[in-house]
Write a protein that holds these residues in place. Structure first.
Motif, PDB file in Angstrom:
ATOM      1  N   VAL A  93       0.871  -1.172   0.000  1.00  0.00           N
ATOM      2  CA  VAL A  93       0.000   0.000   0.000  1.00  0.00           C
ATOM      3  C   VAL A  93       0.908   1.222   0.000  1.00  0.00           C
ATOM      4  CG1 VAL A  93      -1.702   1.337   1.297  1.00  0.00           C
ATOM      5  CG2 VAL A  93      -1.870  -1.167   1.227  1.00  0.00           C
ATOM      6  N   ALA A  94       0.661   2.164  -0.889  1.00  0.00           N
ATOM      7  CA  ALA A  94       1.490   3.365  -0.962  1.00  0.00           C
ATOM      8  C   ALA A  94       0.600   4.593  -1.145  1.00  0.00           C
ATOM      9  CB  ALA A  94       2.488   3.256  -2.110  1.00  0.00           C
ATOM     10  N   VAL A  95       0.933   5.677  -0.439  1.00  0.00           N
ATOM     11  CA  VAL A  95       0.125   6.897  -0.489  1.00  0.00           C
ATOM     12  C   VAL A  95       1.028   8.123  -0.490  1.00  0.00           C
ATOM     13  CG1 VAL A  95      -1.860   5.858   0.701  1.00  0.00           C
ATOM     14  CG2 VAL A  95      -0.078   7.000   2.038  1.00  0.00           C
ATOM     15  N   THR A  96       0.461   9.226  -0.954  1.00  0.00           N
ATOM     16  CA  THR A  96       1.105  10.532  -0.806  1.00  0.00           C
ATOM     17  C   THR A  96       0.123  11.487  -0.143  1.00  0.00           C
ATOM     18  OG1 THR A  96       0.399  11.101  -3.054  1.00  0.00           O
ATOM     19  CG2 THR A  96       2.682  10.350  -2.774  1.00  0.00           C
ATOM     20  N   PRO A 139      -0.354  14.466  12.260  1.00  0.00           N
ATOM     21  CA  PRO A 139       0.727  15.358  11.831  1.00  0.00           C
ATOM     22  C   PRO A 139       1.153  15.045  10.402  1.00  0.00           C
ATOM     23  CG  PRO A 139       1.190  14.413  13.999  1.00  0.00           C
ATOM     24  CD  PRO A 139       0.024  13.662  13.443  1.00  0.00           C
ATOM     25  N   ARG A 140       1.241  16.060   9.583  1.00  0.00           N
ATOM     26  CA  ARG A 140       1.645  15.859   8.182  1.00  0.00           C
ATOM     27  C   ARG A 140       3.167  15.900   8.088  1.00  0.00           C
ATOM     28  NH1 ARG A 140      -3.522  15.877   5.700  1.00  0.00           N
ATOM     29  NH2 ARG A 140      -4.881  15.749   7.518  1.00  0.00           N
ATOM     30  N   THR A 141       3.780  14.959   8.798  1.00  0.00           N
ATOM     31  CA  THR A 141       5.223  14.796   8.878  1.00  0.00           C
ATOM     32  C   THR A 141       5.547  13.333   8.585  1.00  0.00           C
ATOM     33  OG1 THR A 141       5.162  14.218  11.220  1.00  0.00           O
ATOM     34  CG2 THR A 141       5.373  16.572  10.674  1.00  0.00           C
ATOM     35  N   PRO A 142       6.813  12.999   8.284  1.00  0.00           N
ATOM     36  CA  PRO A 142       7.152  11.586   8.095  1.00  0.00           C
ATOM     37  C   PRO A 142       6.759  10.716   9.279  1.00  0.00           C
ATOM     38  CG  PRO A 142       8.919  12.952   7.250  1.00  0.00           C
ATOM     39  CD  PRO A 142       7.958  13.891   7.941  1.00  0.00           C
ATOM     40  N   GLN A 143       6.976  11.230  10.490  1.00  0.00           N
ATOM     41  CA  GLN A 143       6.623  10.455  11.676  1.00  0.00           C
ATOM     42  C   GLN A 143       5.107  10.305  11.806  1.00  0.00           C
ATOM     43  OE1 GLN A 143       8.560  13.186  11.639  1.00  0.00           O
ATOM     44  NE2 GLN A 143      10.613  12.340  12.011  1.00  0.00           N
ATOM     45  N   LEU A 169       2.753  10.411   9.404  1.00  0.00           N
ATOM     46  CA  LEU A 169       2.162   9.524   8.401  1.00  0.00           C
ATOM     47  C   LEU A 169       2.590   8.076   8.619  1.00  0.00           C
ATOM     48  CD1 LEU A 169       0.335   9.200   5.993  1.00  0.00           C
ATOM     49  CD2 LEU A 169       2.219   9.895   4.497  1.00  0.00           C
ATOM     50  N   THR A 170       3.836   7.871   9.036  1.00  0.00           N
ATOM     51  CA  THR A 170       4.270   6.506   9.365  1.00  0.00           C
ATOM     52  C   THR A 170       3.422   5.943  10.499  1.00  0.00           C
ATOM     53  OG1 THR A 170       6.538   6.973   8.670  1.00  0.00           O
ATOM     54  CG2 THR A 170       6.211   5.078  10.105  1.00  0.00           C
ATOM     55  N   GLY A 171       3.135   6.773  11.491  1.00  0.00           N
ATOM     56  CA  GLY A 171       2.286   6.333  12.594  1.00  0.00           C
ATOM     57  C   GLY A 171       0.901   5.946  12.127  1.00  0.00           C
ATOM     58  N   ALA A 189       6.023  17.032  -0.322  1.00  0.00           N
ATOM     59  CA  ALA A 189       4.999  16.026  -0.055  1.00  0.00           C
ATOM     60  C   ALA A 189       5.592  14.875   0.736  1.00  0.00           C
ATOM     61  CB  ALA A 189       4.399  15.516  -1.369  1.00  0.00           C
ATOM     62  N   LEU A 190       4.713  14.053   1.280  1.00  0.00           N
ATOM     63  CA  LEU A 190       5.105  12.838   1.976  1.00  0.00           C
ATOM     64  C   LEU A 190       4.755  11.632   1.116  1.00  0.00           C
ATOM     65  CD1 LEU A 190       3.665  13.755   5.490  1.00  0.00           C
ATOM     66  CD2 LEU A 190       6.058  13.904   4.784  1.00  0.00           C
TER      67      LEU A 190
END
Length: 274
Positions: free
Chosen positions: A142-145, A183-187, A189-191, A267-268
């Protein structure tokens, strides 16, 4: 797709905002969102024979690129006009009308599922990600931006023009419920991917300069596309004129020698395994 029992006020507002605006989006912001497509397909491991679901296909940019890789593509969008454009752009894909957080597919129906800037437009992003995982086979990707926050300077241009013109965001435009936001951060979105029980979740911050013209960049909001478009649609003519004047002035800092705009965006890009 029509409103369902799963819709939130945010979802309902999104449906109204996008109704009838597929062509305006295709002629303005679609090229911007297309920039992440190759990266998205790479991290989703899309190749020849991959059974791919493209959720929120819009005018079909992801579907076209995936068909070009030899994937077996199914694409969905909630807006009929978007689905029509996608079907024309990607005749080899099966294009349907469907909306998150409920998709009309069996568990594990796809090898990979992608959503390019789709989570920005759903009222229940956790439920949406869970649905993407549900229709992905065990071991599939699954992949998203999503747009990052803080974003690039180019992302803020239109919002800065609205603020400089002294125009406030209308109260009727809903925001995501606090309990649904992240949060619109790498952490952050990973969460969110971890909460959806996707394993090996990872996220990268990606950036680029989007090349466009002033007319193209203004044309989307002028036709009611995106939040700024909704602000313009509800503003009196004098306020719209002030916003346009501020946009022209602020665009100077992004104007290249040939007169085009170079707008930095961030973007993430995130992915995980079902």
């Amino acid at each position: 797709m029509n409103a369902t029992a799963f819709d939130t006020p945010f979802d309902e507002a999104e449906r109204r905002a996008w109704a009838g605006r597929a062509a305006a989006y295709a002629g303005s912001f679609a090229r911007l969102c297309a920039h992440t497509v190759p990266w998205l397909l790479d991290v989703a491991e899309v190749r020849e024979g991959t059974r791919l679901l493209d959720v929120g296909t819009g005018p079909g940019g992801v579907a076209v690129a995936a068909c070009g890789r030899g994937a077996r593509v199914t694409a969905v969008d909630a807006e009929p006009g978007m689905a029509e454009l996608a079907a024309r752009a990607a005749p080899a894909a099966a294009v349907l009308r469907a909306a998150l957080p409920r998709l009309p597919f069996a568990d594990g129906a796809f090898d990979a599922v992608v959503g390019n800037f789709v989570l920005n437009h759903v009222g229940r992003p956790r439920a949406a990600l869970g649905e993407l995982r549900r229709v992905t086979r065990p071991g599939g990707r699954v992949a998203v931006t999503v747009w990052a926050s803080p974003g690039g300077a180019g992302q803020a241009l239109l919002g800065r023009a609205v603020a400089a013109a002294g125009v406030a965001r209308p109260a009727h435009l809903p925001t995501l419920a606090p309990e649904e936001d992240f949060p619109r951060t790498p952490q952050g979105l990973t969460g969110l991917l971890n909460e959806a029980r996707l394993t090996g979740a990872a996220c990268e911050l990606v950036g680029w300069d989007h090349r466009t013209t002033r007319e193209e960049w203004w044309s989307g909001p002028a036709a009611g596309v995106a939040t700024v478009g909704q602000i313009l649609a509800g503003a009196p003519a004098a306020a719209v004129a002030r916003i346009r004047a501020a946009f022209e002035a602020l665009s100077e800092e992004f104007t290249a020698r040939d007169g085009t705009l170079a707008l930095p965006h961030v973007a993430l890009l995130a992915w995980g395994t079902a």
